[in-house]
Write a protein that holds these residues in place. Structure first.
Motif, PDB file in Angstrom:
ATOM      1  N   LEU A  17      -7.013   3.550   1.476  1.00  0.00           N
ATOM      2  CA  LEU A  17      -6.128   3.849   0.349  1.00  0.00           C
ATOM      3  C   LEU A  17      -4.790   3.128   0.508  1.00  0.00           C
ATOM      4  N   HIS A  18      -4.273   3.137   1.739  1.00  0.00           N
ATOM      5  CA  HIS A  18      -2.981   2.510   1.996  1.00  0.00           C
ATOM      6  C   HIS A  18      -3.023   1.008   1.667  1.00  0.00           C
ATOM      7  N   GLY A  19      -4.044   0.326   2.179  1.00  0.00           N
ATOM      8  CA  GLY A  19      -4.166  -1.123   1.956  1.00  0.00           C
ATOM      9  C   GLY A  19      -4.396  -1.432   0.483  1.00  0.00           C
ATOM     10  N   PHE A  20      -5.152  -0.566  -0.175  1.00  0.00           N
ATOM     11  CA  PHE A  20      -5.452  -0.752  -1.589  1.00  0.00           C
ATOM     12  C   PHE A  20      -4.174  -0.677  -2.433  1.00  0.00           C
ATOM     13  N   VAL A  21      -3.355   0.316  -2.139  1.00  0.00           N
ATOM     14  CA  VAL A  21      -2.097   0.486  -2.884  1.00  0.00           C
ATOM     15  C   VAL A  21      -1.148  -0.677  -2.561  1.00  0.00           C
ATOM     16  N   GLU A  22      -1.135  -1.077  -1.291  1.00  0.00           N
ATOM     17  CA  GLU A  22      -0.297  -2.213  -0.884  1.00  0.00           C
ATOM     18  C   GLU A  22      -0.683  -3.479  -1.663  1.00  0.00           C
ATOM     19  N   ALA A  23      -1.989  -3.716  -1.765  1.00  0.00           N
ATOM     20  CA  ALA A  23      -2.480  -4.901  -2.490  1.00  0.00           C
ATOM     21  C   ALA A  23      -2.105  -4.797  -3.972  1.00  0.00           C
ATOM     22  N   THR A  24      -2.281  -3.615  -4.528  1.00  0.00           N
ATOM     23  CA  THR A  24      -1.943  -3.420  -5.942  1.00  0.00           C
ATOM     24  C   THR A  24      -0.470  -3.739  -6.183  1.00  0.00           C
ATOM     25  N   ASN A  25       0.401  -3.201  -5.332  1.00  0.00           N
ATOM     26  CA  ASN A  25       1.836  -3.455  -5.494  1.00  0.00           C
ATOM     27  C   ASN A  25       2.150  -4.934  -5.331  1.00  0.00           C
ATOM     28  N   TYR A  26       1.513  -5.550  -4.343  1.00  0.00           N
ATOM     29  CA  TYR A  26       1.768  -6.968  -4.085  1.00  0.00           C
ATOM     30  C   TYR A  26       1.388  -7.804  -5.316  1.00  0.00           C
ATOM     31  N   PHE A  27       0.195  -7.578  -5.840  1.00  0.00           N
ATOM     32  CA  PHE A  27      -0.265  -8.391  -6.978  1.00  0.00           C
ATOM     33  C   PHE A  27       0.525  -8.065  -8.246  1.00  0.00           C
ATOM     34  N   TYR A  28       0.939  -6.813  -8.370  1.00  0.00           N
ATOM     35  CA  TYR A  28       1.737  -6.453  -9.549  1.00  0.00           C
ATOM     36  C   TYR A  28       3.067  -7.200  -9.527  1.00  0.00           C
ATOM     37  N   GLU A  29       3.701  -7.185  -8.357  1.00  0.00           N
ATOM     38  CA  GLU A  29       4.994  -7.879  -8.247  1.00  0.00           C
ATOM     39  C   GLU A  29       4.828  -9.378  -8.453  1.00  0.00           C
ATOM     40  N   ARG A  30       3.743  -9.912  -7.911  1.00  0.00           N
ATOM     41  CA  ARG A  30       3.507 -11.345  -8.060  1.00  0.00           C
ATOM     42  C   ARG A  30       3.266 -11.711  -9.525  1.00  0.00           C
ATOM     43  N   GLU A  31       2.538 -10.870 -10.208  1.00  0.00           N
ATOM     44  CA  GLU A  31       2.158 -11.165 -11.593  1.00  0.00           C
ATOM     45  C   GLU A  31       3.261 -10.861 -12.592  1.00  0.00           C
ATOM     46  N   TYR A  32       3.898  -9.709 -12.425  1.00  0.00           N
ATOM     47  CA  TYR A  32       4.827  -9.252 -13.465  1.00  0.00           C
ATOM     48  C   TYR A  32       6.274  -9.208 -13.015  1.00  0.00           C
ATOM     49  N   GLY A  33       6.530  -9.423 -11.739  1.00  0.00           N
ATOM     50  CA  GLY A  33       7.909  -9.366 -11.240  1.00  0.00           C
ATOM     51  C   GLY A  33       8.293  -7.936 -10.983  1.00  0.00           C
ATOM     52  N   LYS A  34       9.201  -7.767 -10.023  1.00  0.00           N
ATOM     53  CA  LYS A  34       9.585  -6.433  -9.536  1.00  0.00           C
ATOM     54  C   LYS A  34      10.116  -5.503 -10.619  1.00  0.00           C
ATOM     55  N   ASP A  35      10.922  -6.044 -11.512  1.00  0.00           N
ATOM     56  CA  ASP A  35      11.664  -5.158 -12.420  1.00  0.00           C
ATOM     57  C   ASP A  35      10.944  -4.910 -13.736  1.00  0.00           C
ATOM     58  N   ASN A  36       9.837  -5.556 -13.913  1.00  0.00           N
ATOM     59  CA  ASN A  36       9.114  -5.394 -15.169  1.00  0.00           C
ATOM     60  C   ASN A  36       8.361  -4.068 -15.160  1.00  0.00           C
ATOM     61  N   SER A  37       8.551  -3.231 -16.162  1.00  0.00           N
ATOM     62  CA  SER A  37       7.826  -1.971 -16.150  1.00  0.00           C
ATOM     63  C   SER A  37       6.910  -1.876 -17.356  1.00  0.00           C
TER      64      SER A  37
ATOM     65  N   THR B 214     -16.997   5.755   0.992  1.00  0.00           N
ATOM     66  CA  THR B 214     -16.700   7.197   0.989  1.00  0.00           C
ATOM     67  C   THR B 214     -15.204   7.502   0.987  1.00  0.00           C
ATOM     68  N   ARG B 215     -14.389   6.537   1.456  1.00  0.00           N
ATOM     69  CA  ARG B 215     -12.952   6.815   1.486  1.00  0.00           C
ATOM     70  C   ARG B 215     -12.350   6.876   0.079  1.00  0.00           C
ATOM     71  N   PHE B 216     -13.127   6.429  -0.900  1.00  0.00           N
ATOM     72  CA  PHE B 216     -12.613   6.479  -2.276  1.00  0.00           C
ATOM     73  C   PHE B 216     -13.359   7.486  -3.138  1.00  0.00           C
ATOM     74  N   LEU B 217     -14.046   8.437  -2.505  1.00  0.00           N
ATOM     75  CA  LEU B 217     -14.665   9.506  -3.289  1.00  0.00           C
ATOM     76  C   LEU B 217     -13.581  10.388  -3.909  1.00  0.00           C
ATOM     77  N   PRO B 218     -13.710  10.897  -5.109  1.00  0.00           N
ATOM     78  CA  PRO B 218     -14.945  10.864  -5.890  1.00  0.00           C
ATOM     79  C   PRO B 218     -15.143   9.602  -6.747  1.00  0.00           C
ATOM     80  N   ALA B 219     -14.133   8.684  -6.783  1.00  0.00           N
ATOM     81  CA  ALA B 219     -14.279   7.524  -7.683  1.00  0.00           C
ATOM     82  C   ALA B 219     -15.568   6.751  -7.399  1.00  0.00           C
ATOM     83  N   THR B 220     -15.905   6.622  -6.100  1.00  0.00           N
ATOM     84  CA  THR B 220     -17.065   5.804  -5.735  1.00  0.00           C
ATOM     85  C   THR B 220     -18.390   6.568  -5.826  1.00  0.00           C
ATOM     86  N   LYS B 221     -18.339   7.755  -6.404  1.00  0.00           N
ATOM     87  CA  LYS B 221     -19.588   8.497  -6.624  1.00  0.00           C
ATOM     88  C   LYS B 221     -20.477   7.716  -7.594  1.00  0.00           C
TER      89      LYS B 221
END
Ligand code: G1P
Length: 278
Positions: free
Chosen positions: A258-278, A14-21
């Motif tokens: 939501l906080h942990g989800f965004v944190e994980a996304t940022n962590y994996f993005y940096e790990r995969e693509y590097g900080k400066d890659n946009s 429920t914390r991700f509604l409406p996406a998890t509808k």
């Protein structure tokens, strides 16, 4: 040696509604892989190759994810997009998948009990996919736990220290230290208020359970929030036998928030693509 990993995945998210509808929360992606994929990867790394899911209504996307999508795969065969499916295909070739449904929401203990038909009469792992765990320096959390299981042959929970004010979000344990990272559990409370918590050691979504847990769950009365709690069943197991808690090595992201989800996304993005890659 441990073959089966159970994935309770019937919750509403429920914390991700409406996406998890209309989308199971376990299918929310961190970069391009859904949370459940990370959980299955971790189980496979720990040597488990029989993946058992306890799902619920509206969760068919989980079954489809671990199946072949003929139309799509036919469409992209030979194109530059084909390699994007290579990882999930390889994963599918290495494991078997089974599913059952929890048709009433009666708590995590009840969800695990619902999965008993998918687990043979042997110890098994449990992964709550919204806890995403990584260990940059070595083996995954479930792998660390299977090592302990091989030595002690009892149920094991993974724990980490949390600020006292957060104890009401977790199962909390206390016990006697066996060594720096292992504790013999003597008390467990589901989501205690900070002033009632036996410690600040919180259970995260990784368990190894011996199969006698099912008969204990059968006689476990509903606890916190009127739900059958795995924490209560494990406390019985600890008092009648032995349960260990492992202070795992690595990091856990609470992707149920939501906080942990965004944190994980940022962590994996940096790990995969590097900080400066946009
Ligand atoms: C469940 C368990 C809790 C545990 C937590 C870990 O709670 O009941 O003991 O600490 O998972 O994520 P939930 O977060 O599903 O409410």
């Amino acid at each position: 040696m441990l073959k089966t990993c159970l994935f309770p995945a019937a919750g509403y998210g429920t914390r991700f509604l409406p996406a998890t509808k209309s989308l199971p929360k376990e299918m929310l992606p961190i970069l391009t892989k859904p949370l459940i994929h990370y959980g299955v990867d971790e189980a496979l790394e720990a040597g488990m190759d029989s993946m058992a899911f306890v799902t619920g209504r509206g969760k068919r996307a989980l079954e489809d994810y671990f199946d072949i999508s003929y139309e799509l795969e036919h469409q992209i065969a030979g194109s530059s997009k084909e390699p994007l499916l290579a990882e999930i295909r390889q994963l599918m070739n290495k494991c078997s998948f089974s599913f059952t449904r929890q048709n009433e929401m009666k708590g995590l203990g009840h969800a695990i009990y619902t999965g008993r038909g998918l687990v043979n009469d042997e110890a098994f792992g449990v992964v709550l996919a919204d806890d995403l765990c990584i260990n940059e320096d070595g083996e995954g959390v479930l792998s660390q736990m299977t090592k302990i299981y091989e030595k002690y042959r009892c149920s094991i929970v993974a724990v980490m220290e949390v600020p006292r004010e957060q104890t009401a979000s977790y199962g909390v344990i206390s016990g006697r230290a066996i060594d720096d990272s292992l504790i013999m559990v003597d008390d467990m409370v589901e989501k205690p208020n900070p002033d009632e918590a036996p410690s600040n050691l919180a259970i995260i979504g990784r368990y190894i359970l011996t199969p006698d847990i099912f008969s204990i769950l059968e006689r476990t009365a509903p606890g916190k929030n009127g739900e059958v709690q795995i924490t209560d069943a494990l406390k019985t197991q600890a008092l009648e036998g032995m349960v260990l808690a492992l202070k795992f090595k690595g990091r856990r992201f609470d992707c149920g928030s939501l906080h942990g989800f965004v944190e994980a996304t940022n962590y994996f993005y940096e790990r995969e693509y590097g900080k400066d890659n946009s």
